[in-house]
Design a protein around this motif. Structure first.
Motif, PDB file in Angstrom:
ATOM      1  N   VAL A  16       0.839  -1.205   0.000  1.00  0.00           N
ATOM      2  CA  VAL A  16       0.000   0.000   0.000  1.00  0.00           C
ATOM      3  C   VAL A  16       0.872   1.253   0.000  1.00  0.00           C
ATOM      4  N   ALA A  17       1.874   1.286   0.875  1.00  0.00           N
ATOM      5  CA  ALA A  17       2.725   2.474   0.977  1.00  0.00           C
ATOM      6  C   ALA A  17       3.526   2.688  -0.305  1.00  0.00           C
ATOM      7  N   ASP A  18       4.039   1.616  -0.891  1.00  0.00           N
ATOM      8  CA  ASP A  18       4.806   1.757  -2.132  1.00  0.00           C
ATOM      9  C   ASP A  18       3.938   2.281  -3.263  1.00  0.00           C
ATOM     10  N   LEU A  19       2.701   1.801  -3.346  1.00  0.00           N
ATOM     11  CA  LEU A  19       1.813   2.277  -4.399  1.00  0.00           C
ATOM     12  C   LEU A  19       1.490   3.756  -4.214  1.00  0.00           C
ATOM     13  N   VAL A  20       1.172   4.151  -2.981  1.00  0.00           N
ATOM     14  CA  VAL A  20       0.874   5.568  -2.719  1.00  0.00           C
ATOM     15  C   VAL A  20       2.085   6.439  -3.059  1.00  0.00           C
ATOM     16  N   ALA A  21       3.263   6.007  -2.630  1.00  0.00           N
ATOM     17  CA  ALA A  21       4.466   6.786  -2.903  1.00  0.00           C
ATOM     18  C   ALA A  21       4.736   6.885  -4.399  1.00  0.00           C
ATOM     19  N   GLY A  22       4.562   5.780  -5.116  1.00  0.00           N
ATOM     20  CA  GLY A  22       4.791   5.803  -6.548  1.00  0.00           C
ATOM     21  C   GLY A  22       3.814   6.702  -7.286  1.00  0.00           C
ATOM     22  N   GLU A  23       2.541   6.643  -6.904  1.00  0.00           N
ATOM     23  CA  GLU A  23       1.539   7.492  -7.550  1.00  0.00           C
ATOM     24  C   GLU A  23       1.788   8.970  -7.261  1.00  0.00           C
ATOM     25  N   LEU A  24       2.131   9.282  -6.014  1.00  0.00           N
ATOM     26  CA  LEU A  24       2.383  10.682  -5.668  1.00  0.00           C
ATOM     27  C   LEU A  24       3.608  11.220  -6.391  1.00  0.00           C
ATOM     28  N   ALA A  25       4.657  10.409  -6.473  1.00  0.00           N
ATOM     29  CA  ALA A  25       5.858  10.848  -7.179  1.00  0.00           C
ATOM     30  C   ALA A  25       5.542  11.129  -8.645  1.00  0.00           C
ATOM     31  N   HIS A  26       4.652  10.326  -9.234  1.00  0.00           N
ATOM     32  CA  HIS A  26       4.255  10.557 -10.625  1.00  0.00           C
ATOM     33  C   HIS A  26       3.411  11.824 -10.744  1.00  0.00           C
ATOM     34  N   LEU A  27       2.482  12.011  -9.818  1.00  0.00           N
ATOM     35  CA  LEU A  27       1.625  13.193  -9.865  1.00  0.00           C
ATOM     36  C   LEU A  27       2.415  14.484  -9.681  1.00  0.00           C
ATOM     37  N   ARG A  28       3.392  14.427  -8.779  1.00  0.00           N
ATOM     38  CA  ARG A  28       4.141  15.638  -8.426  1.00  0.00           C
ATOM     39  C   ARG A  28       5.468  15.747  -9.162  1.00  0.00           C
ATOM     40  N   ARG A  29       5.834  14.690  -9.879  1.00  0.00           N
ATOM     41  CA  ARG A  29       7.081  14.673 -10.656  1.00  0.00           C
ATOM     42  C   ARG A  29       8.289  15.017  -9.787  1.00  0.00           C
ATOM     43  N   GLY A  30       8.365  14.437  -8.616  1.00  0.00           N
ATOM     44  CA  GLY A  30       9.504  14.706  -7.749  1.00  0.00           C
ATOM     45  C   GLY A  30       9.464  13.890  -6.481  1.00  0.00           C
ATOM     46  N   ALA A  31      10.428  14.168  -5.590  1.00  0.00           N
ATOM     47  CA  ALA A  31      10.538  13.432  -4.338  1.00  0.00           C
ATOM     48  C   ALA A  31       9.415  13.805  -3.383  1.00  0.00           C
ATOM     49  N   LEU A  32       9.098  12.886  -2.468  1.00  0.00           N
ATOM     50  CA  LEU A  32       8.047  13.107  -1.483  1.00  0.00           C
ATOM     51  C   LEU A  32       8.630  13.699  -0.208  1.00  0.00           C
ATOM     52  N   PRO A  33       7.806  14.424   0.579  1.00  0.00           N
ATOM     53  CA  PRO A  33       8.319  15.094   1.767  1.00  0.00           C
ATOM     54  C   PRO A  33       8.705  14.157   2.898  1.00  0.00           C
ATOM     55  N   VAL A  34       8.218  12.925   2.878  1.00  0.00           N
ATOM     56  CA  VAL A  34       8.503  11.981   3.960  1.00  0.00           C
ATOM     57  C   VAL A  34       9.130  10.731   3.352  1.00  0.00           C
ATOM     58  N   PRO A  35      10.365  10.387   3.744  1.00  0.00           N
ATOM     59  CA  PRO A  35      11.002   9.196   3.184  1.00  0.00           C
ATOM     60  C   PRO A  35      10.354   7.921   3.703  1.00  0.00           C
ATOM     61  N   GLN A  36      10.455   6.860   2.920  1.00  0.00           N
ATOM     62  CA  GLN A  36       9.960   5.558   3.353  1.00  0.00           C
ATOM     63  C   GLN A  36      11.056   4.832   4.134  1.00  0.00           C
ATOM     64  N   PRO A  37      10.692   3.792   4.921  1.00  0.00           N
ATOM     65  CA  PRO A  37       9.355   3.194   5.089  1.00  0.00           C
ATOM     66  C   PRO A  37       8.446   4.049   5.961  1.00  0.00           C
ATOM     67  N   TRP A  38       7.135   3.926   5.741  1.00  0.00           N
ATOM     68  CA  TRP A  38       6.142   4.735   6.435  1.00  0.00           C
ATOM     69  C   TRP A  38       5.485   3.960   7.572  1.00  0.00           C
ATOM     70  N   ALA A  39       5.187   4.677   8.643  1.00  0.00           N
ATOM     71  CA  ALA A  39       4.523   4.077   9.799  1.00  0.00           C
ATOM     72  C   ALA A  39       3.023   3.958   9.539  1.00  0.00           C
ATOM     73  N   GLU A  40       2.376   3.120  10.337  1.00  0.00           N
ATOM     74  CA  GLU A  40       0.929   2.904  10.212  1.00  0.00           C
ATOM     75  C   GLU A  40       0.150   4.205  10.373  1.00  0.00           C
ATOM     76  N   ASP A  41       0.616   5.086  11.282  1.00  0.00           N
ATOM     77  CA  ASP A  41      -0.156   6.294  11.581  1.00  0.00           C
ATOM     78  C   ASP A  41       0.208   7.472  10.685  1.00  0.00           C
ATOM     79  N   LEU A  42       1.013   7.268   9.659  1.00  0.00           N
ATOM     80  CA  LEU A  42       1.327   8.364   8.749  1.00  0.00           C
ATOM     81  C   LEU A  42       0.055   8.806   8.039  1.00  0.00           C
ATOM     82  N   ARG A  43      -0.200  10.110   8.068  1.00  0.00           N
ATOM     83  CA  ARG A  43      -1.433  10.652   7.508  1.00  0.00           C
ATOM     84  C   ARG A  43      -1.191  11.159   6.087  1.00  0.00           C
ATOM     85  N   LEU A  44      -2.119  10.792   5.196  1.00  0.00           N
ATOM     86  CA  LEU A  44      -2.020  11.245   3.816  1.00  0.00           C
ATOM     87  C   LEU A  44      -2.218  12.749   3.712  1.00  0.00           C
ATOM     88  N   ASP A  45      -3.182  13.281   4.464  1.00  0.00           N
ATOM     89  CA  ASP A  45      -3.521  14.697   4.337  1.00  0.00           C
ATOM     90  C   ASP A  45      -2.499  15.591   5.031  1.00  0.00           C
TER      91      ASP A  45
END
Length: 412
Positions: A16-45
């Motif tokens: 789940v986390a890899d898919l979200v990260a991959g989709e966001l990186a594609h949408l934003r064309r760049g790195a994400l603000p929080v590096p992986q691996p992600w914790a259970e309580d990491l909030r999308l919003d």
């Protein structure tokens, strides 16, 4: 047989986390603000700053990948905001239906293509891979689990080998040099050619009895040689595609590829392969590369039919990159190629400026901005060179150019 691959929660959360990260990186064309691996309580919003439109896209992508429409549970994703809650919803959907998954091609041509697979067909491959990697104690994985290669080797194969989910180590948060001290005898390292190139450069000696596997692109001969000199016991190279999973494997550049047991060459069509499905049916497939048979079950690779090249394990189409660069108002013409092995592993571009354009440095600065905005990271040329005309050979055909000659302007 149903694997219930998703029952180790850690494996499902990683997917789940890899898919979200991959989709966001594609949408934003760049790195994400929080590096992986992600914790259970990491909030999308809050933690990832996902807005309402992005949330819809992410939910649709996860529903497509896990076929949540089969269970009618996909709408719950829009009401939840944490990785843990999305993992719960995914588990509930898979409890009702888990016979099929959908992976996507890289989409470097602009249109990622969905590739549905029955889980039973994926098991055909991992059952054979398990015979190649028997006795492995841990799986160290440098590829995301929502891509078919990462799923097969980082999710299904560990289960087939009896490796627990918490013994699957994510290498993406570590430098390749970590392997020198972090790898253990009996480990299997799952990676792509760029990662292996970095390992060959950074790790002079690996622990004994470490085995590797590489896929998604051809591995340079020099990289394979240096890995052997550093103590890597064996490096299996897998040939395949998002549409098919693995098709064949080899242990050395000196060897032809050997087909997995459920694949065979089509005797009636030199450009086709035949796959035997779990129910015994035969399915034809036309690979993107020309295959030159060596006996009944082996082949060597020829040129690609679709003119794609591999950058970081992703299919990139130089002609598309050329079209994007030619749309820049200061550009008259462009040539785009993959760098030669001694130059690097990215694209390079030779640019003919339009008459009357700004000074070289100003044009290059504007081109870099254009490239960052219009192209995905794998598509972005990492060396730009300006010249009055495109390079041609003595016969007038397009020719190579040397990055070290005058006029080179390295891209940022």
């Amino acid at each position: 047989m149903n694997t219930r691959w998703w029952e180790p929660r850690l494996a499902l959360r990683r997917f789940v986390a890899d898919l979200v990260a991959g989709e966001l990186a594609h949408l934003r064309r760049g790195a994400l603000p929080v590096p992986q691996p992600w914790a259970e309580d990491l909030r999308l919003d809050e933690d990832l700053a996902v807005d309402s439109l992005e949330l819809i896209t992410l939910a649709a992508a996860l529903a497509e990948a896990l076929h949540l429409h089969e269970s009618g549970i996909e709408d719950y994703l829009l009401a939840r905001r944490t990785i843990g809650e999305w993992t719960d919803i995914a588990a509930a959907g898979l409890e009702r239906f888990d016979a099929r998954l959908t992976f996507r091609t890289s989409g470097s041509s602009g249109t990622p293509k969905p590739c549905p697979h029955a889980v039973a067909t994926l098991q055909q491959e991992t059952a054979h891979l398990a015979t190649l990697f028997a006795g492995r104690r841990r799986v160290l994985c440098a590829v995301p689990s929502h891509h078919i290669y990462g799923f097969l080797l980082g999710v299904l194969l560990p289960r087939e080998l009896g490796v627990a989910a918490d013994a699957v180590v994510d290498l993406r948060a570590s430098s390749p040099a970590w392997l020198a001290r972090g790898a253990q005898p009996g480990d299997l390292v799952v990676a792509h050619p760029d990662f292996w190139t970095a390992v060959a450069r950074a790790v002079p000696q690996l622990p004994a009895h470490v085995v590797g596997v590489s896929s998604t692109a051809p591995l340079a001969v020099d990289t394979a040689r240096r890995l052997g000199e550093s103590g890597l016991a064996r490096l299996v190279q897998v040939y395949g595609a998002s549409e098919t999973g693995g098709i064949a494997w080899r242990r050395s550049h000196d060897d032809p590829y050997t087909l997995f047991p459920h694949w065979r060459l089509d005797a009636d069509d030199a450009r086709s392969l035949l796959r035997t499905l779990p129910d015994g049916a035969q399915q034809p497939f036309a690979p993107q590369d020309a295959l030159q048979p060596v006996g009944e079950r082996q082949f060597v690779l020829g040129a690609r039919h679709d003119a794609a090249v591999q950058v970081g394990g992703i299919n990139v189409f130089p002609e598309r990159v050329r079209d994007v660069l030619r749309r820049h108002p200061g550009v008259e013409d462009v040539a785009v190629r993959l760098m030669r092995p001694e130059e690097g592993t990215r694209l390079k571009a030779f640019i003919v400026p339009r008459s009357g354009t700004a000074h070289d440095d100003a044009l290059l600065a504007d081109l870099r901005t254009w490239i960052e905005r219009e192209l995905t990271p794998p598509e972005r040329p990492k060396a730009l060179r300006l010249g009055p005309r495109l390079p041609v050979g003595p016969t007038g055909k397009p020719a190579e150019w040397d990055l070290q000659e005058g006029g080179l302007r390295p891209a940022a």
